[in-house]
Write a protein that holds these residues in place. Structure first.
Motif, PDB file in Angstrom:
ATOM      1  N   GLY A 109       0.807  -1.215   0.000  1.00  0.00           N
ATOM      2  CA  GLY A 109       0.000   0.000   0.000  1.00  0.00           C
ATOM      3  C   GLY A 109       0.837   1.260   0.000  1.00  0.00           C
ATOM      4  N   ALA A 167       2.401   1.769  -3.477  1.00  0.00           N
ATOM      5  CA  ALA A 167       1.449   2.284  -4.467  1.00  0.00           C
ATOM      6  C   ALA A 167       1.136   3.752  -4.217  1.00  0.00           C
ATOM      7  CB  ALA A 167       0.173   1.446  -4.450  1.00  0.00           C
ATOM      8  N   GLU A 168       0.915   4.119  -2.956  1.00  0.00           N
ATOM      9  CA  GLU A 168       0.608   5.505  -2.630  1.00  0.00           C
ATOM     10  C   GLU A 168       1.793   6.418  -2.955  1.00  0.00           C
ATOM     11  OE1 GLU A 168      -1.332   7.935   1.115  1.00  0.00           O
ATOM     12  OE2 GLU A 168       0.187   6.414   1.533  1.00  0.00           O
ATOM     13  N   ALA A 180       0.614   2.456  -9.951  1.00  0.00           N
ATOM     14  CA  ALA A 180      -0.210   2.526  -8.746  1.00  0.00           C
ATOM     15  C   ALA A 180      -1.650   2.128  -9.059  1.00  0.00           C
ATOM     16  CB  ALA A 180      -0.154   3.934  -8.162  1.00  0.00           C
ATOM     17  N   SER A 199      -3.632   0.778   4.239  1.00  0.00           N
ATOM     18  CA  SER A 199      -2.691   1.464   3.353  1.00  0.00           C
ATOM     19  C   SER A 199      -3.104   1.326   1.896  1.00  0.00           C
ATOM     20  CB  SER A 199      -1.275   0.913   3.559  1.00  0.00           C
ATOM     21  OG  SER A 199      -0.794   1.245   4.847  1.00  0.00           O
ATOM     22  N   ALA A 207      -4.077   4.267  -0.814  1.00  0.00           N
ATOM     23  CA  ALA A 207      -3.535   4.319  -2.172  1.00  0.00           C
ATOM     24  C   ALA A 207      -4.654   4.353  -3.204  1.00  0.00           C
ATOM     25  CB  ALA A 207      -2.627   3.118  -2.412  1.00  0.00           C
TER      26      ALA A 207
END
Length: 748
Positions: A599, A602-603, A621, A641, A645
């Motif tokens: 997470g 990706a964020e 992402a 998380s 994201a």
């Protein structure tokens, strides 16, 4: 039969946890190919014991079993015993812990597993007592029983079948990637991101599990800090204005900070509380808890204006700076739960400064707990009585051996009313008393410190300090910058053939290469340092780490980011010579004691995409949250998380670009006071000429979207605020720019 291993080989390891076991009569081997080769040569199982240096029950099992000569003899004759520091080898821990949870329904440390010479476990558990107890087998009996079964050909075949089944189940769980849905003939359909209602769904789930009496989540047994859930509640409140969401978040912050999980004398948080009321903790102090929780308290301060939350955040960061910081900037990993009791609780006649020979054994919580007599020895009246009432320190105590874990047992107003004194007078007296208690405590024997500098955990601490400067008005960003430089200088090598970022530094010894959490957390920390300082160098480092992350861990065919490298590439999953057999290539989906690395990766990629011109990071992402959309929708609370994201990918988030040679101090104050959910602050030079210089330093061919065409107006600091892919006009008044944001939020 000769023993498979001739001696305990942990004396050559740097890990403090492994070295704790270097004197055991058990012939421990470090995890690696050599240990499993020994098992194959001697046709015996491998016993794997996983833990960490500050783990209380790891110490207990060591003292009860691993230091026992008869137990060691049984282990050495029938197994290759292997010790693993979970903090150094999270990949090994993840695979074995997954098997344990699938098979037993629970997990924890020490993690105990017996496996085939191919590394496939066939019997798993956690702590085992030396003798049978409460439906648990005794450890020595269990070892002898497993060895006997392995010697029986028919039973061995059954054990191998079980190992194959468990390994397949672990792979299904850890490597799960759904088959992508193909679009229809018209190009419509196919997989899609998980949607824009995830945040509300996750917050609603958190609210359902909230303990409205004591705060936290769940109403039975131990209470764990869950900063990811608190964050979801606060984000959802900011979006909806629903008071129940904020009440659950602040109720949890209050419960933790007023209980024994928080160190009322010295600041900082212990690992978790063993009871619903947050009274008695497991006393180890971890770097990651004291990085994650201050960020939650700072957001609580922004949303409520309550200075109590700011004080808790400040004291926790002060603890990290004081007790877990290397002189040159990096952060150590943990403080042990146990230490030698102070002289006031010993009958050995030695002072606290005496040698340890023949002294009382280390005891859990000894450094942190108090008796009334110990308070009286430090404070005169009426300060002693005030402190004992405030912190609940009474005869008999609330912990073992008549001691008390200090809690906020009485309010300042209540103590003042009991004594017919003003709250201000009592507050001042308690402040002085607390300082005196802290100074006295400093003379006690200290808990051991694990001085590993882990890239991942340092990344979270760097984020915490970088984000604290604006709201607290202290030079915390300088501490963040120094820690980032420490990690970059000692752990990062762009020319390395086994991965640019190493996992761990310990007194000059480097072990690696890093895992996904090392890259993702440190990249996010570097991005936060840039936002806090306006220095492009940390931003450049964040972009480098992100590119490495994609190269090393992203699988375009599967549409996901794995925790380890591809084992089919040159080398092995860890990239080192001692990888050992791993039965799965894990992904880290859920938030546990630390956020999900998948997470955060990706964020962070989505945030960093604004500083590129090709959109590649955002595409990755979006692909990741789309790949796992069903998983995220099915359990948003466990995937905090990944929810963040996915929300960022869906909404575009909030961006605050500031064109100025230096961000004005009053603007920093405003940014510190305003709760801007997940906002990215992106300083840039005031002029295009200054921006061109930055672009040269970053090696960028052109201005990225977040900076392009956003220069200062008439030489004044200028703010551009964007939300949902729509931006405000340029404003030389930050408050005016944020008013646009407020108007937009109201319209939605």
């Amino acid at each position: 039969m000769s023993q498979p291993t001739e001696r305990n080989r942990l004396d050559g390891e740097a890990s403090p946890y492994l070295r704790q076991h270097a004197d055991n009569p058990v012939n421990w081997q470090p995890w690696g190919d050599e240990a499993f080769e020994r098992a194959r040569e001697h046709d015996v199982p491998v016993f794997v014991s996983i833990g960490y240096s500050s783990c209380h029950w790891c110490h207990v099992m060591a003292e009860e079993s691993f230091e026992d000569e008869s137990v060691a003899e049984a282990m050495n004759e029938s197994f290759v015993p292997v010790k693993v520091d979970r903090e150094e080898r999270p990949d090994v821990d993840s695979t074995f812990m997954t098997v344990c949870q699938l098979v037993t329904g629970g997990g924890g440390w020490p993690l105990s597993a017996w496996c085939t010479p191919e590394g496939k476990p066939f019997y798993v558990g956690t702590y085992f007592p030396p003798e049978p107890r409460r439906n648990q087998p005794g450890f020595r009996d269990l070892c002898e029983r497993i060895a006997g079964s392995w010697s029986d050909p028919e039973q061995r075949e059954e054990m191998k079948r079980r190992a194959d089944q468990w390994a397949e189940s672990a792979r299904d769980e850890l490597e799960s990637v759904p088959t992508p849905e193909a679009p229809g003939p018209d190009g419509e359909g196919g997989a899609s991101p998980p949607g824009d209602d995830l945040l509300d769904a996750a917050a609603a789930a958190a609210l359902r599990g909230y303990d409205d009496e004591y705060g936290g989540f769940g109403s039975g047994g131990a209470k764990f800090p869950m900063p990811g859930r608190i964050d979801l509640l606060m984000r959802a409140y900011a979006r909806t204005g629903r008071d129940a969401l904020l009440s659950a978040a602040t109720g949890t912050l209050d419960g933790m900070a007023r209980g024994g999980m928080y160190d009322q004398v010295g600041g900082g948080f212990h690992r978790y509380a063993v009871d619903r009321e947050w009274t008695v903790p497991h006393f180890e102090k971890m770097l990651y808890d004291n990085a994650e929780l201050p960020m939650a308290y700072l957001d609580g301060y922004r949303l409520t204006g309550d200075p109590f939350y700011a004080r808790v955040a400040s004291e926790s960061l002060a603890f990290l700076d004081r007790e877990l910081r290397h002189d040159e900037g990096g952060f150590f990993s943990t403080l042990d739960a146990r230490s030698r009791p102070p002289a006031s609780r010993r009958d050995d006649g030695e002072s606290d400064g005496a040698a340890d020979g023949g002294a009382t054994e280390d005891v859990e919580g000894a450094f942190y707990v108090w008796t009334p007599e110990e308070v009286d020895a430090v404070l005169d009246e009426p300060a002693a009585s005030l402190a004992k009432e405030r912190y609940g320190i009474r005869p008999g105590g609330n912990f073992e051996r008549g001691t008390t874990v200090p809690t906020i047992a009485a309010s300042v107003e209540g103590v003042a009313a009991d004594r017919d004194r003003s709250p201000e007078e009592v507050r001042e007296a308690l402040t002085d008393a607390r300082t005196a208690l802290f100074d006295a405590r400093e003379s006690r024997p200290r808990p051991a410190r694990d001085e590993k500098v882990l890239a991942a955990w340092n990344g979270r601490a760097i984020s915490a300090f970088a984000r604290a400067g604006d709201p607290l008005g202290e030079p915390y960003a300088d501490i963040a910058r120094e820690a980032l430089s420490f990690c970059r200088d000692r752990l990062y090598d762009a020319e390395s053939e086994t991965g640019a970022l190493a996992r761990r530094w310990l007194d000059g010894d480097v072990r690696g290469p890093g895992y996904l959490d090392d890259y993702a957390f440190l990249a996010r920390g570097a991005l936060d340092v840039y936002a806090a300082t306006g220095d492009p160098e940390p931003l450049g480092f964040a972009l480098e780490l992100a590119e490495d992350l994609v190269d090393e861990f992203y699988d375009a065919d599967d549409g996901t980011i794995y925790f380890t490298r591809d084992p089919d590439d040159d080398g092995d999953e860890s990239g080192g010579d001692d990888a050992g057999p791993l039965i799965a290539r894990p992904q880290e989906f859920t938030d546990r004691s630390t956020p999900s690395s998948l997470g955060v990766a990706a964020e962070t990629l989505a945030l960093l995409d604004g500083f590129r011109t090709d959109g590649a990071f955002r595409e990755i992402a979006e692909r990741v949250v789309t790949t796992h959309a069903d998983r995220i929708r099915g359990g948003p609370l466990e995937h905090a998380s990944l929810v963040r994201a996915a929300d960022l990918v869906e909404t575009g988030g909030i961006e605050v670009t500031i064109a100025a040679d230096e961000v004005p101090g009053e603007w920093r104050e405003t940014l510190g006071e305003r709760y801007l959910s997940g906002a990215l602050v992106a300083p840039r030079p005031a002029t295009d000429a200054g921006l061109d210089e930055w672009l040269d330093r970053l090696g960028a061919a052109g201005a990225p979207p977040i900076w392009a065409d956003r220069d200062a107006t008439d030489g004044e600091a200028t703010a551009y605020v964007c939300q949902g892919f729509t931006c405000s006009p340029p404003r030389t008044d930050l408050d005016a720019a944020l008013e646009w944001l407020g108007t937009r939020e109201s319209a939605e």
